[in-house]
Write an enzyme that holds these catalytic residues in place. Structure first.
Site, short mmCIF file in Angstrom:
data_model
loop_
_atom_site.label_atom_id
_atom_site.label_comp_id
_atom_site.label_asym_id
_atom_site.label_seq_id
_atom_site.Cartn_x
_atom_site.Cartn_y
_atom_site.Cartn_z
N HIS A 58 0.84 -1.21 0.00
CA HIS A 58 0.00 0.00 0.00
C HIS A 58 0.88 1.26 0.00
CE1 HIS A 58 -2.90 -2.80 2.23
NE2 HIS A 58 -3.62 -2.40 1.20
N GLY A 109 -2.89 -1.37 -7.40
CA GLY A 109 -1.84 -2.38 -7.43
C GLY A 109 -2.13 -3.50 -8.43
N GLN A 110 -1.09 -3.91 -9.15
CA GLN A 110 -1.21 -5.06 -10.07
C GLN A 110 -1.60 -6.33 -9.33
OE1 GLN A 110 2.29 -6.03 -12.57
NE2 GLN A 110 1.50 -8.13 -12.57
N SER A 127 -3.04 -7.77 3.18
CA SER A 127 -3.53 -7.56 4.55
C SER A 127 -3.94 -8.87 5.19
CB SER A 127 -4.73 -6.61 4.53
OG SER A 127 -4.38 -5.41 3.90
P1 AMP Z 1 -6.71 -3.34 -0.47
O1 AMP Z 1 -6.50 -2.58 0.80
O2 AMP Z 1 -6.37 -4.79 -0.37
O3 AMP Z 1 -8.05 -3.07 -1.11
O4 AMP Z 1 -5.64 -2.74 -1.49
C1 AMP Z 1 -5.58 -1.38 -1.79
C2 AMP Z 1 -4.67 -1.18 -2.97
O5 AMP Z 1 -3.37 -1.68 -2.65
C3 AMP Z 1 -5.15 -1.96 -4.21
O6 AMP Z 1 -4.94 -1.15 -5.36
C4 AMP Z 1 -4.25 -3.17 -4.21
O7 AMP Z 1 -4.05 -3.73 -5.49
C5 AMP Z 1 -2.95 -2.56 -3.67
N1 AMP Z 1 -2.08 -3.62 -3.15
C6 AMP Z 1 -2.45 -4.62 -2.32
N2 AMP Z 1 -1.41 -5.45 -2.10
C7 AMP Z 1 -0.36 -4.96 -2.81
C8 AMP Z 1 0.99 -5.37 -3.00
N3 AMP Z 1 1.48 -6.47 -2.44
N4 AMP Z 1 1.79 -4.61 -3.78
C9 AMP Z 1 1.30 -3.48 -4.38
N5 AMP Z 1 0.03 -3.04 -4.24
C10 AMP Z 1 -0.80 -3.77 -3.47
#
Ligand code: AMP
Length: 278
Positions: free
Chosen positions: A37, A149-150, A188
């Site tokens: 993140h 994020g990819q 997470s």
């Molecule tokens: P989330 O909190 O899981 O909804 O993720 C929020 C953003 O962080 C989304 O755009 C995810 O794709 C990105 N994200 C989650 N994990 C990673 C990671 N390991 N590396 C880069 N970006 C991430």
């Protein structure tokens, strides 16, 4: 950093900043922040003058009630990390601040296969929930650029399409996957893994790397077969491992230039996804 929980206060501040012609970069998250993140915040910082992060655990994108109930919410730690990273504004609303008329999904848009295949097939309605919250957040934040994020590759394709259709002035940025030392994609949900599960979690990235290394040769089909075998053995439970066209997500069975391998597994009680461009 300014912490805002109220939508009207948030939009009023955004309006003030927009009047100053400040370039706004937006990073939506569900919190329980990790280095992945924070890398998005760094990318936003590089390109934009005002960096806005949101933390909102979106109830309508969860399919399993226990997954929503158990989703980690270490907000004090998250705030500290965002302050350290130099984030300017954190928008952290309560559920009824966002869903004033109840938990209603917007399923008015048709994204075809992008929302029906893979994650969409295993988690019906998930992307309707994602699209609903992302639309609301984009309307409130009015960002110039957004950073995703990819790691959630299918989500990126859906959001990219949403932006092309509904928010053509927003610049979409897709940022690389950050990994633990053993290759496991940061998530997470990783804190739920037991020590034993953590130890074997490296297999997920290893099989993706094997596929990439064998791509362009006839051996990739053997690599795919091996990978499926490894990720089907307990405590792994394979949901899918597919080689797809990276734009359409249609499954492919021959070498193509623009391909991606996508995987989803259950490791014990934890669901993990990952991918690699081939
Ligand atoms: P989330 O909190 O899981 O909804 O993720 C929020 C953003 O962080 C989304 O755009 C995810 O794709 C990105 N994200 C989650 N994990 C990673 C990671 N390991 N590396 C880069 N970006 C991430």
């Amino acid at each position: 950093m300014i912490l805002i929980k109220n939508s009207q206060t948030f939009t009023a501040l955004i309006k003030e900043e927009k009047a100053k012609k400040v370039k706004i970069g937006f990073v939506p998250t569900m919190g329980a922040l990790h280095a992945g993140h924070l890398s998005l915040i760094k990318f936003a910082r590089q390109k934009c003058e005002l960096v806005v992060c949101s933390i909102f655990v979106n109830p309508i994108q969860f399919n399993v009630a226990s997954d929503l109930a158990n989703y980690p919410r270490p907000i004090e730690n998250d705030i500290q990390l965002l302050v350290q990273e130099g984030c300017d504004i954190l928008f952290h609303p309560e559920v009824d601040e966002i869903y004033v008329n109840g938990l209603v999904k917007d399923s008015s848009s048709n994204f075809g296969n992008l929302t029906h295949l893979l994650e969409g097939a295993i988690r019906p309605g998930h992307f309707d929930g994602v699209v609903t919250i992302v639309k609301k957040l984009f309307q409130l934040c009015e960002p110039d650029e957004v950073f995703f994020g990819q790691k959630d590759y299918q989500q990126c394709l859906v959001i990219e399409t949403l932006i092309q259709r509904n928010f053509p002035n927003i610049v979409f940025n897709i940022c690389p996957i950050l990994r633990e030392e053993n290759g496991l994609a940061m998530s997470s949900r990783n804190i739920r893994l037991s020590a034993e599960e953590r130890k074997i979690s490296h297999h997920i990235y290893k099989v993706l790397k094997d596929l990439k290394d064998n791509w362009q040769t006839q051996h990739w089909e053997i690599a795919l077969k091996n990978a499926r075998h490894i990720l089907s053995e307990a405590p792994f439970k394979l949901e899918y491992l597919c080689v797809c066209n990276a734009k359409t997500l249609d499954s492919i069975d021959n070498f193509e230039d623009n391909a991606i391998a996508l995987v989803a597994v259950q490791l014990g009680n934890t669901r993990l996804i990952d991918n690699i461009l081939l």
